[in-house]
Enzyme design. Structure first.
Site, PDB file in Angstrom:
ATOM      1  N   LYS A 178      34.265 -20.254  49.087  1.00  0.00           N
ATOM      2  CA  LYS A 178      34.971 -20.578  47.842  1.00  0.00           C
ATOM      3  C   LYS A 178      34.191 -19.883  46.732  1.00  0.00           C
ATOM      4  O   LYS A 178      33.174 -20.376  46.257  1.00  0.00           O
ATOM      5  CB  LYS A 178      34.982 -22.097  47.634  1.00  0.00           C
ATOM      6  CG  LYS A 178      36.180 -22.621  46.857  1.00  0.00           C
ATOM      7  CD  LYS A 178      36.299 -22.088  45.449  1.00  0.00           C
ATOM      8  CE  LYS A 178      35.389 -22.769  44.471  1.00  0.00           C
ATOM      9  NZ  LYS A 178      35.372 -22.111  43.142  1.00  0.00           N
ATOM     10  N   GLU A 254      20.838 -23.934  46.051  1.00  0.00           N
ATOM     11  CA  GLU A 254      20.089 -23.047  45.149  1.00  0.00           C
ATOM     12  C   GLU A 254      20.640 -23.306  43.754  1.00  0.00           C
ATOM     13  O   GLU A 254      21.770 -22.922  43.444  1.00  0.00           O
ATOM     14  CB  GLU A 254      20.273 -21.590  45.575  1.00  0.00           C
ATOM     15  CG  GLU A 254      19.707 -21.338  46.975  1.00  0.00           C
ATOM     16  CD  GLU A 254      19.759 -19.887  47.440  1.00  0.00           C
ATOM     17  OE1 GLU A 254      20.452 -19.076  46.810  1.00  0.00           O
ATOM     18  OE2 GLU A 254      19.105 -19.585  48.444  1.00  0.00           O
ATOM     19  N   CYS A 288      19.707 -16.736  37.451  1.00  0.00           N
ATOM     20  CA  CYS A 288      19.068 -18.050  37.589  1.00  0.00           C
ATOM     21  C   CYS A 288      17.550 -17.945  37.481  1.00  0.00           C
ATOM     22  O   CYS A 288      16.885 -18.889  37.095  1.00  0.00           O
ATOM     23  CB  CYS A 288      19.451 -18.674  38.921  1.00  0.00           C
ATOM     24  SG  CYS A 288      18.934 -17.667  40.321  1.00  0.00           S
ATOM     25  N   GLU A 390      18.804 -25.419  30.481  1.00  0.00           N
ATOM     26  CA  GLU A 390      19.192 -24.062  30.897  1.00  0.00           C
ATOM     27  C   GLU A 390      20.359 -23.588  30.032  1.00  0.00           C
ATOM     28  O   GLU A 390      21.388 -24.256  29.939  1.00  0.00           O
ATOM     29  CB  GLU A 390      19.622 -24.068  32.365  1.00  0.00           C
ATOM     30  CG  GLU A 390      19.978 -22.684  32.877  1.00  0.00           C
ATOM     31  CD  GLU A 390      20.520 -22.707  34.310  1.00  0.00           C
ATOM     32  OE1 GLU A 390      21.445 -23.490  34.578  1.00  0.00           O
ATOM     33  OE2 GLU A 390      20.016 -21.939  35.145  1.00  0.00           O
TER      34      GLU A 390
HETATM   35  P1  NAD Z   1      28.815 -24.024  38.893  1.00  0.00           P
HETATM   36  O1  NAD Z   1      27.988 -25.069  39.530  1.00  0.00           O
HETATM   37  O2  NAD Z   1      29.648 -24.392  37.733  1.00  0.00           O
HETATM   38  O3  NAD Z   1      29.831 -23.385  39.952  1.00  0.00           O
HETATM   39  C1  NAD Z   1      29.388 -22.801  41.143  1.00  0.00           C
HETATM   40  C2  NAD Z   1      30.482 -22.908  42.178  1.00  0.00           C
HETATM   41  O4  NAD Z   1      30.704 -24.281  42.487  1.00  0.00           O
HETATM   42  C3  NAD Z   1      31.828 -22.357  41.718  1.00  0.00           C
HETATM   43  O5  NAD Z   1      32.442 -21.715  42.806  1.00  0.00           O
HETATM   44  C4  NAD Z   1      32.576 -23.614  41.328  1.00  0.00           C
HETATM   45  O6  NAD Z   1      33.981 -23.490  41.397  1.00  0.00           O
HETATM   46  C5  NAD Z   1      32.072 -24.583  42.377  1.00  0.00           C
HETATM   47  N1  NAD Z   1      32.190 -25.987  42.011  1.00  0.00           N
HETATM   48  C6  NAD Z   1      32.100 -26.546  40.781  1.00  0.00           C
HETATM   49  N2  NAD Z   1      32.263 -27.885  40.867  1.00  0.00           N
HETATM   50  C7  NAD Z   1      32.435 -28.182  42.173  1.00  0.00           C
HETATM   51  C8  NAD Z   1      32.664 -29.388  42.900  1.00  0.00           C
HETATM   52  N3  NAD Z   1      32.743 -30.566  42.289  1.00  0.00           N
HETATM   53  N4  NAD Z   1      32.795 -29.315  44.231  1.00  0.00           N
HETATM   54  C9  NAD Z   1      32.715 -28.132  44.880  1.00  0.00           C
HETATM   55  N5  NAD Z   1      32.531 -26.958  44.241  1.00  0.00           N
HETATM   56  C10 NAD Z   1      32.387 -26.976  42.913  1.00  0.00           C
HETATM   57  O7  NAD Z   1      27.819 -22.829  38.547  1.00  0.00           O
HETATM   58  P2  NAD Z   1      28.177 -21.462  37.791  1.00  0.00           P
HETATM   59  O8  NAD Z   1      28.441 -21.779  36.372  1.00  0.00           O
HETATM   60  O9  NAD Z   1      29.197 -20.716  38.572  1.00  0.00           O
HETATM   61  O10 NAD Z   1      26.799 -20.654  37.931  1.00  0.00           O
HETATM   62  C11 NAD Z   1      25.752 -20.772  37.027  1.00  0.00           C
HETATM   63  C12 NAD Z   1      24.721 -21.741  37.547  1.00  0.00           C
HETATM   64  O11 NAD Z   1      24.286 -21.333  38.826  1.00  0.00           O
HETATM   65  C13 NAD Z   1      23.459 -21.796  36.710  1.00  0.00           C
HETATM   66  O12 NAD Z   1      23.019 -23.120  36.611  1.00  0.00           O
HETATM   67  C14 NAD Z   1      22.455 -20.989  37.507  1.00  0.00           C
HETATM   68  O13 NAD Z   1      21.116 -21.302  37.279  1.00  0.00           O
HETATM   69  C15 NAD Z   1      22.866 -21.346  38.894  1.00  0.00           C
HETATM   70  N6  NAD Z   1      22.416 -20.325  39.847  1.00  0.00           N
HETATM   71  C16 NAD Z   1      21.371 -20.628  40.679  1.00  0.00           C
HETATM   72  C17 NAD Z   1      20.902 -19.653  41.573  1.00  0.00           C
HETATM   73  C18 NAD Z   1      19.742 -19.917  42.505  1.00  0.00           C
HETATM   74  O14 NAD Z   1      19.514 -19.095  43.386  1.00  0.00           O
HETATM   75  N7  NAD Z   1      19.025 -20.998  42.352  1.00  0.00           N
HETATM   76  C19 NAD Z   1      21.508 -18.402  41.593  1.00  0.00           C
HETATM   77  C20 NAD Z   1      22.564 -18.138  40.715  1.00  0.00           C
HETATM   78  C21 NAD Z   1      23.020 -19.109  39.844  1.00  0.00           C
HETATM   79  O1  6OD Z   2      17.956 -12.063  45.340  1.00  0.00           O
HETATM   80  C1  6OD Z   2      18.463 -13.031  45.895  1.00  0.00           C
HETATM   81  O2  6OD Z   2      18.530 -13.138  47.125  1.00  0.00           O
HETATM   82  C2  6OD Z   2      19.003 -14.126  45.089  1.00  0.00           C
HETATM   83  N1  6OD Z   2      19.484 -15.187  45.758  1.00  0.00           N
HETATM   84  C3  6OD Z   2      19.023 -14.017  43.748  1.00  0.00           C
HETATM   85  C4  6OD Z   2      19.485 -15.023  42.878  1.00  0.00           C
HETATM   86  C5  6OD Z   2      19.703 -14.746  41.580  1.00  0.00           C
HETATM   87  C6  6OD Z   2      20.192 -15.730  40.677  1.00  0.00           C
HETATM   88  O3  6OD Z   2      20.898 -15.526  39.736  1.00  0.00           O
END
Ligand code: NAD
Ligand code: 6OD
Length: 486
Positions: A178, A254, A288, A390
């Protein structure tokens, strides 16, 4: 108008309920495509296809056959590099110069690296003595976990999705993905590549839609999914964890971060400026791992602030196809509202705005885009919302520190623990500080330098579990011990 469909059991299909949503180009606000939104029916069809495929040719393939196909998937992405690049840049608005170096090559590499990794991993074996003197032999074997639900975000859509799908398939699982509603296109396009590479129907499935009360929730609530791997916000991770608890399904999360950069007076200033620039502003701050809190030793504070200001002001803001652009728009107007709300809070909370703080003037059709200025603040208190929450935009707050202990305490002061960057030329300090920082990843004199064999993930509220290298293989397999009495 182009439509983006689900990919279920090897076929592109529309939604039975006829529901579609808009996919908007964040660089100009124009419609790119209409995306089918999955109902429970499409999600169930995808999960059943994935479940059946575990028993089909995929489940019977040798490791060699499976990993050869995954190499072909990587080659298929590379063969259609420009198509993936155009689609990713249209959905996200990010500069092509960035996506062509990071997003698309890593999207392909994630298949090759984990295919090779799974071929080379060993398993445990223990000989044991028994009272009758004949002994026993224990050995562990890995088996696929089953159907994996992959839920991915919008900031590095292909990279972060394949980072999970690559190892999941290498380990013999099937997946239902998804992707984020903001960036559905490359995940959908990958279906064609899978088919061309010979991935059997039902192994890779994609359903589009939103999170709550839509495809995301329908997937996590589906009882036939055996495990979930999620990248996104911490609050969403908590919701997914609750759904996964029903049926005791495994999760890998993550999540978000509010990462600290520690700049010591004994750093190489050029490296620290270059690295902090990337960590604060790359991908318009939507990484992130990015640094939103910069702590600088007082002796070099003024010089650091003025050099980072000059560097931020030299960024070239522009759309993906602008070859000079190194700062694109935010992913959407909705996200821009969130980022700008922090820009306003910073002003209200008495920040000194070193640079930026608003919206740049963009000409012509770009005026409809989700642009913001790269922004640097100083002078906020440690408990300010801008310093503790964040933001996920091109911005950072810089604060001076006096001692190493204070710097470490500041880095560790929040409930997040994803990543940190330490800038020092003193090797003893580098080891000492890295050891004390409460984060899953610490970079010293670099940022986002990735070796895919290493553990990747967050501590505290930044996640559960590690992916990368053998850690991905741990998550995507069930280990079984076989004990043979001799
Ligand atoms: P988000 O949590 O809003 O959405 C991520 C995904 O989850 C989307 O596909 C969304 O449709 C889905 N989703 C949302 N609510 C849901 C629910 N109730 N049930 C199932 N699925 C659901 O995140 P975003 O805005 O797309 O991404 C930004 C966030 O992601 C930031 O907080 C960032 O730090 C984090 N992030 C973390 C990492 C990491 O590796 N730790 C990497 C990239 C992004
Ligand atoms: O480099 C990767 O494997 C990884 N998961 C990066 C994540 C980036 C976050 O925005």
């Amino acid at each position: 108008m182009n439509e983006v469909k689900h990919f279920i059991n090897g076929q592109y299909v529309g939604s039975a309920n006829g529901q579609l949503f808009d996919n908007i180009n964040p660089a100009n606000g124009q419609l790119i495509s209409r995306v089918h939104e999955a109902g429970r029916g499409e999600v169930d069809a995808a999960v059943q296809a994935a479940k059946a495929a575990l028993q089909g040719p995929w489940g019977r393939m040798t490791l060699d056959e499976r990993t050869r196909i995954l190499h072909k998937v990587a080659d298929g992405i590379n063969a259609r590099f420009d198509e993936f690049l155009d689609a990713e840049c249209r959905d996200t608005g990010k500069p092509k110069s960035l996506a062509s170096h990071i997003d698309i090559p890593r999207g392909a590499a994630n298949f090759k690296v984990f295919a090779d990794m799974v071929k080379n991993v060993s398993a445990e074996s223990f000989e044991m003595a028994t009272p009758d003197g004949t002994g026993a032999l224990n050995y562990a074997v890995r088996r696929p976990k089953g159907v994996i639900g992959v839920i991915s975000p919008w900031n590095l859509p292909l990279l972060l999705m394949t980072w999970k799908v690559g190892p999941a398939l290498a380990c013999g699982n099937t997946v239902v993905v998804k992707p984020s509603e903001e960036t559905p296109t490359t995940t959908a396009l990958l279906g064609e590549v899978m088919k061309e590479a010979g991935v059997p129907d039902g192994v890779y499935n994609v359903v589009h839609g939103f999170g709550g009360d839509s495809a995301g929730a329908f997937l996590t609530e589906h009882p036939d999914v055996d495990g979930f791997t999620f990248t996104g916000e911490t609050a969403t991770g908590e919701t997914i964890m609750r759904s996964a608890a029903k049926g005791v399904r495994d999760i890998s999360l993550e999540l978000g971060g509010k990462n600290a950069g520690l700049v010591f007076a004994d750093c190489d200033m050029d490296k620290a400026i270059e690295g902090t620039m990337r960590s604060a502003f790359a991908n318009c701050g939507q990484v992130c791992l990015g640094t939103e809190r910069v702590y600088v030793e007082r002796a070099i504070f003024d010089e650091f602030v003025s050099r980072l200001k000059a560097a931020a002001e030299s960024l070239h803001i522009g759309p993906p196809e602008d070859e000079l652009a190194n700062l694109g728009p935010l992913v959407s107007h909705k996200h821009r509202e969130k980022v700008l709300s922090y820009y306003r809070q910073a002003a209200e909370q008495g920040a000194t705005v070193v640079t930026g703080g608003g919206v740049p003037e963009m000409a012509g059709e770009l005026s409809g885009g989700a642009w913001v200025q790269p922004t640097i603040w100083t002078g906020l208190s440690d408990d300010s919302s801008v310093v503790t929450e964040e933001i996920f935009g091109p911005c950072c707050h810089i604060r001076p520190f006096d001692t190493e202990e204070e710097a470490v305490a500041l880095a560790n002061s929040l409930p997040y623990g994803l990543a940190s960057a330490v800038w020092t030329e003193n090797v003893s300090r580098a080891h000492r500080v890295a050891g004390q920082i409460e984060a899953g990843i610490v970079w010293v004199n670099s940022w986002f330098l990735r070796d895919l064999r290493t553990p990747f993930g967050g501590s505290k509220q930044s996640g559960i579990g590690r992916e990368g290298g053998v850690h991905s293989l741990e998550f995507y397999t069930e280990m079984k011990n076989v004990c043979i009495k001799l």
